[in-house]
Design a protein around this motif. Structure first.
Motif, PDB file in Angstrom:
ATOM      1  N   LYS A 152      22.867  26.459  -6.789  1.00 17.08           N
ATOM      2  CA  LYS A 152      22.606  26.176  -8.205  1.00 17.08           C
ATOM      3  C   LYS A 152      23.326  24.904  -8.627  1.00 17.08           C
ATOM      4  O   LYS A 152      22.751  24.045  -9.302  1.00 17.08           O
ATOM      5  CB  LYS A 152      23.067  27.353  -9.052  1.00 17.08           C
ATOM      6  N   ARG A 153      24.578  24.769  -8.218  1.00 19.01           N
ATOM      7  CA  ARG A 153      25.352  23.571  -8.559  1.00 19.01           C
ATOM      8  C   ARG A 153      24.747  22.337  -7.912  1.00 19.01           C
ATOM      9  O   ARG A 153      24.699  21.272  -8.521  1.00 19.01           O
ATOM     10  CB  ARG A 153      26.807  23.754  -8.115  1.00 19.01           C
ATOM     11  N   ARG A 154      24.260  22.473  -6.672  1.00 16.80           N
ATOM     12  CA  ARG A 154      23.634  21.349  -5.989  1.00 16.80           C
ATOM     13  C   ARG A 154      22.406  20.861  -6.761  1.00 16.80           C
ATOM     14  O   ARG A 154      22.205  19.660  -6.958  1.00 16.80           O
ATOM     15  CB  ARG A 154      23.238  21.754  -4.565  1.00 16.80           C
ATOM     16  N   VAL A 155      21.597  21.805  -7.246  1.00 14.01           N
ATOM     17  CA  VAL A 155      20.403  21.449  -8.020  1.00 14.01           C
ATOM     18  C   VAL A 155      20.810  20.738  -9.316  1.00 14.01           C
ATOM     19  O   VAL A 155      20.186  19.741  -9.719  1.00 14.01           O
ATOM     20  CB  VAL A 155      19.551  22.705  -8.309  1.00 14.01           C
ATOM     21  N   GLU A 156      21.867  21.220  -9.973  1.00 13.83           N
ATOM     22  CA  GLU A 156      22.355  20.586 -11.199  1.00 13.83           C
ATOM     23  C   GLU A 156      22.806  19.153 -10.934  1.00 13.83           C
ATOM     24  O   GLU A 156      22.503  18.241 -11.716  1.00 13.83           O
ATOM     25  CB  GLU A 156      23.525  21.379 -11.783  1.00 13.83           C
ATOM     26  N   VAL A 157      23.518  18.947  -9.837  1.00 12.94           N
ATOM     27  CA  VAL A 157      24.012  17.606  -9.509  1.00 12.94           C
ATOM     28  C   VAL A 157      22.838  16.672  -9.209  1.00 12.94           C
ATOM     29  O   VAL A 157      22.825  15.517  -9.657  1.00 12.94           O
ATOM     30  CB  VAL A 157      24.998  17.667  -8.313  1.00 12.94           C
ATOM     31  N   ILE A 158      21.847  17.170  -8.493  1.00 15.19           N
ATOM     32  CA  ILE A 158      20.669  16.342  -8.194  1.00 15.19           C
ATOM     33  C   ILE A 158      19.961  15.967  -9.487  1.00 15.19           C
ATOM     34  O   ILE A 158      19.558  14.806  -9.666  1.00 15.19           O
ATOM     35  CB  ILE A 158      19.726  17.085  -7.226  1.00 15.19           C
ATOM     36  N   GLU A 159      19.819  16.909 -10.398  1.00 13.67           N
ATOM     37  CA  GLU A 159      19.159  16.637 -11.675  1.00 13.67           C
ATOM     38  C   GLU A 159      19.958  15.623 -12.495  1.00 13.67           C
ATOM     39  O   GLU A 159      19.392  14.699 -13.083  1.00 13.67           O
ATOM     40  CB  GLU A 159      18.978  17.940 -12.463  1.00 13.67           C
TER      41      GLU A 159
END
Length: 145
Positions: free
Chosen positions: A103-110
């Motif tokens: 979830k954090r990885r997706v947030e950082v990518i966004e």
């Protein structure tokens, strides 16, 4: 011909890291049972160096005998059973951690995409401003109007 003995308490051979966890649990259980004797020895030994050997001999022997009495194969088997009982909990916890990391990885990518878009828009504005300045300079400027 001898038949292999099935150990019902320990159904699977464990990896070295898992064995280390079982040993850690085993020693923690033994230390918990002998906590009073350990505390008495620690209190006696506090502030001493070499004199611990003869001044705290009785406390040391009491602590050591308690550890020897409680450090049995049954206690080790009980620790191993506790370890096997916690396998599902550890798996669930690991999966939850994996989901949180994803979830954090997706947030950082966004966030990275938004930042890149912002920088692209700013670069386009800057380029458009530079082109306007060039056009104004080509036309002779606006100082005479």
């Amino acid at each position: 011909m001898s038949t292999p003995q099935n150990n019902l308490r320990n159904p699977l051979p464990l990896a070295p890291a898992q064995e280390a966890e079982v040993r850690r649990m085993y020693y923690a259980r033994v230390r918990t049972k002998c906590a009073d004797d350990i505390k008495q020895f620690a209190d006696c030994a506090r502030g001493r160096t070499l004199s611990v050997v003869w001044n705290c001999r009785a406390e040391y022997r009491a602590m050591n005998s308690c550890m020897m009495l409680n450090a049995t194969k049954e206690e080790e088997d009980a620790a191993r059973e506790d370890w096997f009982a916690g396998v599902l909990e550890r798996r669930r916890k690991k999966e939850e951690e994996h989901v949180a990391v994803e979830k954090r990885r997706v947030e950082v990518i966004e966030m990275t995409r938004k930042q890149e878009e912002k920088e692209r828009v700013e670069a386009e504005k800057k380029l458009a401003g530079q082109q306007k300045e060039k056009e104004v300079k080509k036309s002779g400027g606006s100082w005479w109007r």
